[in-house]
Scaffold this motif. Structure first.
Motif, mmCIF file in Angstrom:
data_model
loop_
_atom_site.group_PDB
_atom_site.id
_atom_site.type_symbol
_atom_site.label_atom_id
_atom_site.label_comp_id
_atom_site.label_asym_id
_atom_site.label_seq_id
_atom_site.Cartn_x
_atom_site.Cartn_y
_atom_site.Cartn_z
ATOM 1 N N PHE A 117 0.834 -1.203 0.000
ATOM 2 C CA PHE A 117 0.000 0.000 0.000
ATOM 3 C C PHE A 117 0.872 1.257 0.000
ATOM 4 O O PHE A 117 0.607 2.216 -0.738
ATOM 5 C CB PHE A 117 -0.915 0.010 1.226
ATOM 6 C CG PHE A 117 -1.625 1.319 1.440
ATOM 7 C CD1 PHE A 117 -2.761 1.634 0.714
ATOM 8 C CD2 PHE A 117 -1.135 2.248 2.354
ATOM 9 C CE1 PHE A 117 -3.402 2.853 0.903
ATOM 10 C CE2 PHE A 117 -1.775 3.462 2.547
ATOM 11 C CZ PHE A 117 -2.912 3.767 1.816
ATOM 12 N N LEU A 118 1.924 1.257 0.807
ATOM 13 C CA LEU A 118 2.810 2.421 0.885
ATOM 14 C C LEU A 118 3.497 2.670 -0.457
ATOM 15 O O LEU A 118 3.597 3.815 -0.911
ATOM 16 C CB LEU A 118 3.849 2.206 1.983
ATOM 17 C CG LEU A 118 3.295 2.035 3.405
ATOM 18 C CD1 LEU A 118 4.419 1.683 4.368
ATOM 19 C CD2 LEU A 118 2.576 3.295 3.862
ATOM 20 N N LYS A 143 2.436 1.825 -3.401
ATOM 21 C CA LYS A 143 1.441 2.299 -4.360
ATOM 22 C C LYS A 143 1.186 3.790 -4.194
ATOM 23 O O LYS A 143 1.101 4.538 -5.180
ATOM 24 C CB LYS A 143 0.143 1.512 -4.177
ATOM 25 C CG LYS A 143 -0.967 1.928 -5.130
ATOM 26 C CD LYS A 143 -2.226 1.110 -4.886
ATOM 27 C CE LYS A 143 -3.352 1.567 -5.810
ATOM 28 N NZ LYS A 143 -4.605 0.786 -5.566
ATOM 29 N N GLU A 144 1.075 4.252 -2.947
ATOM 30 C CA GLU A 144 0.824 5.667 -2.700
ATOM 31 C C GLU A 144 2.024 6.523 -3.093
ATOM 32 O O GLU A 144 1.882 7.580 -3.709
ATOM 33 C CB GLU A 144 0.490 5.883 -1.219
ATOM 34 C CG GLU A 144 -0.849 5.325 -0.790
ATOM 35 C CD GLU A 144 -2.015 6.046 -1.445
ATOM 36 O OE1 GLU A 144 -1.929 7.276 -1.605
ATOM 37 O OE2 GLU A 144 -2.998 5.380 -1.801
ATOM 38 N N ARG A 156 3.154 7.580 -6.914
ATOM 39 C CA ARG A 156 2.591 8.742 -7.605
ATOM 40 C C ARG A 156 3.583 9.899 -7.657
ATOM 41 O O ARG A 156 3.440 10.813 -8.461
ATOM 42 C CB ARG A 156 1.319 9.207 -6.897
ATOM 43 C CG ARG A 156 0.242 8.141 -6.772
ATOM 44 C CD ARG A 156 -0.918 8.656 -5.952
ATOM 45 N NE ARG A 156 -1.933 7.630 -5.737
ATOM 46 C CZ ARG A 156 -3.021 7.799 -5.001
ATOM 47 N NH1 ARG A 156 -3.232 8.968 -4.417
ATOM 48 N NH2 ARG A 156 -3.890 6.817 -4.850
ATOM 49 N N PHE A 181 -0.943 11.298 3.957
ATOM 50 C CA PHE A 181 -2.077 10.676 3.293
ATOM 51 C C PHE A 181 -2.839 9.820 4.299
ATOM 52 O O PHE A 181 -2.305 9.411 5.331
ATOM 53 C CB PHE A 181 -1.647 9.853 2.074
ATOM 54 C CG PHE A 181 -0.457 8.971 2.293
ATOM 55 C CD1 PHE A 181 -0.606 7.654 2.664
ATOM 56 C CD2 PHE A 181 0.826 9.472 2.114
ATOM 57 C CE1 PHE A 181 0.489 6.843 2.861
ATOM 58 C CE2 PHE A 181 1.933 8.660 2.305
ATOM 59 C CZ PHE A 181 1.760 7.339 2.685
ATOM 60 N N VAL A 223 -5.455 6.603 5.396
ATOM 61 C CA VAL A 223 -5.837 5.226 5.104
ATOM 62 C C VAL A 223 -6.854 4.798 6.163
ATOM 63 O O VAL A 223 -6.712 5.117 7.346
ATOM 64 C CB VAL A 223 -4.610 4.288 5.106
ATOM 65 C CG1 VAL A 223 -3.841 4.381 6.411
ATOM 66 C CG2 VAL A 223 -5.036 2.855 4.854
#
Length: 253
Positions: free
Chosen positions: A105-106, A108-109, A112, A157, A159
């Motif tokens: 998850f990290l 993927k974020e 960007r 961010f 979650v």
């Protein structure tokens, strides 16, 4: 027996021809070379060796290196990150990350904002007791090639896990507060936040003290004025006292 080859075309290679594949992966040098060769041709690989936990290769042309970086490499179904040697990576520190938040998850974020070029590693809590040296903190670190190389990363961010919202922070360089923007502390320890959290009574105390000082000074000046008039011009004293009386209603002089 160790194989030896002559200098040949190796003198034309530079760091721009180099790539780093699979930092921290268990893949062998041969497995990585075979996978890279499927992309650019095996004959275009000039040298390869394991260095600092990754496989470093030098290829025939700079274009070959760029091609492998863009596509990435898969070995036995495992995707490996590829980074060029000419672009320095930036250390990213993640904070306020609970242990059940996955590394996937990290990545993927953060993808960007650039290319992740290392595995995500958990940071130890720093306990001194030998019984607790295995305990990790809620911080993790990794290395990235940022899209904006002239700027530092300063992100947060959200979650949601099990109906609870978590705020995660990602920063490069020194620790920076997301509240006041100053370096050296996080928002939880921000001195400005502590000042704002004080009760109104505490905030008003300095103002009340200052007003009290001004009142004392005015009274002292008024007393000195009365004493001076009493000594030098007594007839003006009643007029001055009358001028100090408050007016009632619509009374006028």
């Amino acid at each position: 027996m160790v194989g030896v080859v002559g200098g040949g075309s190796f003198s034309t290679l530079t760091r721009k021809n180099g790539i780093k594949v699979g930092a921290g992966s268990p893949c062998s040098v041969e497995e990585v070379c075979l996978a890279v060769g499927e992309i650019i041709g095996h004959g275009n690989i000039k040298s390869a060796a394991r260095m600092n936990g990754a496989v470093v290769l030098f290829v025939e042309k700079v274009e070959h290196a760029q091609q492998v970086v863009e596509k990435g490499v898969s070995v036995n179904g495992l995707f490996l990150q590829v980074s060029p040697l000419t672009l320095p990576s930036t250390k990213i520190m993640l904070s306020n990350v609970p242990p059940f938040i996955s590394d996937e998850f990290l990545i993927k974020e953060l993808s960007r904002h650039g290319k992740v070029v290392s595995p995500v590693k958990k940071v130890l809590s720093g306990c001194k007791s030998p019984l607790l040296k295995h305990v990790v903190s809620h911080r993790r670190q990794l290395f990235m090639i940022l899209n904006r190389k002239d700027e530092e990363m300063n992100l947060r961010f959200h979650v949601r896990v099990d109906d609870f919202d978590y705020v995660l922070f990602a920063t490069s360089g020194q620790m920076k507060c997301f509240g006041c923007g100053q370096e050296g502390h996080i928002i939880k320890m921000c001195p400005d936040k502590a000042e704002l959290a004080k009760p109104d009574s505490e905030k008003q105390q300095p103002v009340a003290a200052e007003q009290g000082k001004k009142t004392i000074v005015r009274r002292m000046l008024w007393r000195e004025t009365l004493l001076m008039l009493r000594r030098e011009n007594p007839p003006l004293l009643p007029l001055l006292l009358l001028a100090r009386l408050p007016l009632r209603g619509n009374q006028r002089w």
